[in-house]
Design a protein around this motif. Structure first.
Motif, PDB file in Angstrom:
ATOM      1  N   HIS A  70       0.833  -1.210   0.000  1.00 17.27           N
ATOM      2  CA  HIS A  70       0.000   0.000   0.000  1.00 17.27           C
ATOM      3  C   HIS A  70       0.865   1.256   0.000  1.00 17.27           C
ATOM      4  O   HIS A  70       1.918   1.290   0.638  1.00 17.27           O
ATOM      5  CB  HIS A  70      -1.005   0.015   1.154  1.00 17.27           C
ATOM      6  CG  HIS A  70      -0.428   0.016   2.540  1.00 17.27           C
ATOM      7  ND1 HIS A  70      -0.216   1.168   3.250  1.00 17.27           N
ATOM      8  CD2 HIS A  70      -0.049  -0.996   3.356  1.00 17.27           C
ATOM      9  CE1 HIS A  70       0.263   0.866   4.452  1.00 17.27           C
ATOM     10  NE2 HIS A  70       0.375  -0.438   4.547  1.00 17.27           N
ATOM     11  N   GLN A  77      -0.412   6.638   7.278  1.00 21.04           N
ATOM     12  CA  GLN A  77      -1.169   7.124   8.436  1.00 21.04           C
ATOM     13  C   GLN A  77      -0.982   8.635   8.595  1.00 21.04           C
ATOM     14  O   GLN A  77       0.015   9.190   8.127  1.00 21.04           O
ATOM     15  CB  GLN A  77      -0.640   6.436   9.705  1.00 21.04           C
ATOM     16  CG  GLN A  77      -1.055   4.984   9.832  1.00 21.04           C
ATOM     17  CD  GLN A  77      -2.401   4.836  10.516  1.00 21.04           C
ATOM     18  OE1 GLN A  77      -2.779   5.642  11.368  1.00 21.04           O
ATOM     19  NE2 GLN A  77      -3.132   3.796  10.148  1.00 21.04           N
ATOM     20  N   ASP A 131       6.126   1.646   6.764  1.00 17.45           N
ATOM     21  CA  ASP A 131       4.721   1.220   6.556  1.00 17.45           C
ATOM     22  C   ASP A 131       4.056   2.117   5.540  1.00 17.45           C
ATOM     23  O   ASP A 131       3.507   3.138   5.903  1.00 17.45           O
ATOM     24  CB  ASP A 131       4.005   1.241   7.908  1.00 17.45           C
ATOM     25  CG  ASP A 131       2.582   0.713   7.855  1.00 17.45           C
ATOM     26  OD1 ASP A 131       2.190   0.140   6.835  1.00 17.45           O
ATOM     27  OD2 ASP A 131       1.860   0.905   8.852  1.00 17.45           O
ATOM     28  N   GLU A 141      -5.205   1.117   2.392  1.00 15.33           N
ATOM     29  CA  GLU A 141      -4.991   0.079   3.412  1.00 15.33           C
ATOM     30  C   GLU A 141      -5.204   0.619   4.810  1.00 15.33           C
ATOM     31  O   GLU A 141      -5.803  -0.038   5.660  1.00 15.33           O
ATOM     32  CB  GLU A 141      -3.573  -0.505   3.281  1.00 15.33           C
ATOM     33  CG  GLU A 141      -3.388  -1.832   4.029  1.00 15.33           C
ATOM     34  CD  GLU A 141      -3.011  -1.688   5.498  1.00 15.33           C
ATOM     35  OE1 GLU A 141      -3.099  -2.696   6.215  1.00 15.33           O
ATOM     36  OE2 GLU A 141      -2.644  -0.584   5.948  1.00 15.33           O
ATOM     37  N   GLU A 142      -4.718   1.832   5.036  1.00 15.83           N
ATOM     38  CA  GLU A 142      -4.779   2.377   6.401  1.00 15.83           C
ATOM     39  C   GLU A 142      -6.197   2.811   6.809  1.00 15.83           C
ATOM     40  O   GLU A 142      -6.420   3.227   7.937  1.00 15.83           O
ATOM     41  CB  GLU A 142      -3.795   3.547   6.562  1.00 15.83           C
ATOM     42  CG  GLU A 142      -2.328   3.184   6.325  1.00 15.83           C
ATOM     43  CD  GLU A 142      -1.718   2.282   7.394  1.00 15.83           C
ATOM     44  OE1 GLU A 142      -2.439   1.840   8.297  1.00 15.83           O
ATOM     45  OE2 GLU A 142      -0.510   2.009   7.302  1.00 15.83           O
ATOM     46  N   HIS A 150       3.121   4.167  12.465  1.00 11.60           N
ATOM     47  CA  HIS A 150       1.920   4.887  12.949  1.00 11.60           C
ATOM     48  C   HIS A 150       2.262   5.951  13.993  1.00 11.60           C
ATOM     49  O   HIS A 150       1.368   6.633  14.480  1.00 11.60           O
ATOM     50  CB  HIS A 150       0.856   3.932  13.529  1.00 11.60           C
ATOM     51  CG  HIS A 150       0.237   3.020  12.516  1.00 11.60           C
ATOM     52  ND1 HIS A 150      -1.008   2.457  12.664  1.00 11.60           N
ATOM     53  CD2 HIS A 150       0.704   2.570  11.327  1.00 11.60           C
ATOM     54  CE1 HIS A 150      -1.283   1.697  11.611  1.00 11.60           C
ATOM     55  NE2 HIS A 150      -0.249   1.757  10.790  1.00 11.60           N
TER      56      HIS A 150
HETATM   57 MN    MN Z   1      -0.133   0.692   8.923  1.00  6.85          MN
END
Ligand code: MN
Ligand code: BES
Length: 446
Positions: free
Chosen positions: A77, A81, A110, A144-145, A418
């Protein structure tokens, strides 16, 4: 320019897009990031396209299909965030900065760092060998988040485009630097929020206090009712379909570096908490939970204000294990909360996003191939773990496309996903490129 610095320049361009999927003010940034990916895939010789969805676009890139080779679907992804609390970042969240061998930026680990390393692995193989040992379908989503709301329908609508023999994802963790880690399970998730409404407007707490229900108090009561004294979730039926951990899993995890100590060290928490009878790793990877992610109501400013707030709220999420059904859990929780409030206030419960837990067999032929790739990349035996986090689309990939997912993530315990100061080590960026190449080679063997 050295190869590494060319890679880093490109990676930094990717990181600079503030592709925050939850924040509609960033919709154009999410879109621009997708366009950038399409251009990059095209430049390296894949046929790439951006597909609009009801919210953020999906990018799909494919290598030229050779009929005699297995097809690997790689999923990742490109959304990230939010950055708050922004004042806790040491450098601006979307200005990639290298310090102490780490790249700091929102999305560094991420998931941009991990999926970009795989992209570079493919690019390198194409450059050096002129072809790939497998067919590649690279699927990158921008939601995704926020729980991948549009991706299941996208999979359904594009079964043929996405048909593959196996899926691979780098969006999970390693138990420590240099320790090859294969994740064979993820927890599921079910979210809801509830609002307690009392008086028609904020009241003077002296004039009415004691005679009317205080919504903030009711929220606190409900939140306190989620767990019993042994850390078990008290919602009726919550554990009904929970599959207990197998003894081989408990033994295998007990042989890992001390997870109880690591959990305290990684989090800074002064002591342990949670369901009685389980180690920290078992609680994190193999047991269901109820969490409060946000709680609010009443005066939050300086000093005191004697008020009974008109309303108060909490946001909850439940992490789930096989075979809990997310919708059944949301329904059970809703009923449990509603049953506890009397006619002295009103409660509104709003369900949020959800997704089931996932487990696969790490010893399947493709699972073994993934373990060989990890072993050759890190020169050590892979550790087999489950993760507490969720990637709901992995189960949809199984349901809709019929294939399992190999999870070979590169997130380290201190990479701050995050959180402020998210970072990716240069070491793992390089390892990710190597891992991709080893993985494609091993998967070609079946
Ligand atoms: Mn994540
Ligand atoms: N990459 C994470 C999930 C993850 C984190 C797996 C650490 C293993 C180790 C993913 O991007 C994520 O944060 N997922 C969300 C899903 C949710 C928003 C539906 C999560 O787990 O909270």
């Amino acid at each position: 320019m050295s190869q590494q610095s060319a890679y880093l320049d490109a990676f930094f361009d990717y990181l600079r897009f503030p592709s925050i999927s939850t924040d509609s003010r960033h919709a154009a940034d999410v879109e621009a990031c997708a366009d950038w990916l399409v251009a990059r895939f095209t430049k390296m010789g894949l046929s790439a396209e951006k597909y609009p969805t009801a919210k953020h676009p999906v990018v799909v890139a494919k290598s030229e299909k050779k009929p005699d080779r297995p097809t690997v679907l790689i999923y990742g992804h490109y959304d990230v965030q939010p950055v708050d609390p922004v004042e806790e970042w040491d450098t601006p969240p979307f200005e990639p900065t290298i310090r102490d061998g780490r790249i700091f930026c929102r999305g560094a680990t991420d998931n941009k760092g991990q999926n970009f390393a795989h992209l570079l692995g493919i690019e390198e193989a194409l450059k050096e060998d002129g072809e790939l040992p497998v067919n590649i379908i690279y699927l990158l989503e921008g939601e995704e988040e926020i729980g991948s709301p549009n991706l299941p329908a996208f999979l359904e609508a594009h079964r043929d485009l996405l048909a593959a023999d196996i899926c691979a994802v780098s969006d999970t963790g390693m138990i420590g630097p240099g320790i090859p880690t294969m994740t064979y399970g993820l927890r599921g998730i079910a979210c809801l929020e509830f609002l307690i409404k009392g008086p028609g407007f904020d009241l003077h707490s002296g004039v009415y206090g004691g005679a009317v229900a205080n919504p903030a108090q009711i929220v606190a009561n409900l939140v306190a009712s989620l767990h019993d004294q042994n850390g078990r979730v008290q919602i009726p039926g919550f554990y009904d379909s929970v599959v207990e951990l197998e003894s081989w899993e408990r033994d295998m995890w007990a042989a890992l570096p001390d997870g109880d100590a690591a959990t305290l060290a990684e989090t800074g928490c002064p002591g342990h908490w949670g369901e009685l009878g389980y180690t920290a790793l078992e609680k994190r990877w193999g047991r269901p939970t109820a969490e409060v992610n946000g709680i609010g109501g009443g005066y939050q400013g300086e000093g005191s204000k004697t008020v009974i707030p008109r309303e108060a709220m909490a946001k909850l999420s439940f992490r789930l294990v096989p075979d809990q059904d997310p919708v059944a859990i949301i329904n059970a929780a809703t009923e449990y909360l509603k049953n506890q409030v009397g006619d002295y206030c009103e409660i509104e419960v709003e369900p949020g996003h959800d997704g089931p837990a996932y487990v696969m067999d790490p010893h399947s032929p493709y699972g073994k191939a993934a373990q060989r790739a990890l072993e050759s990349t890190f020169a050590d035996k892979p550790r087999l773990i489950r993760e507490g986090g969720s990637i709901p689309i992995i189960q949809s990939i199984k349901d809709v496309l019929g294939v399992d997912t190999l999870m070979l993530g590169l997130a380290l315990p201190d990479c701050q996903i995050h959180a402020p100061n998210e970072n990716f080590t240069l070491e793992n960026f390089e390892a990710g490129i190597k891992l991709n190449r080893a993985l494609l080679r091993e998967l070609a063997q079946g």
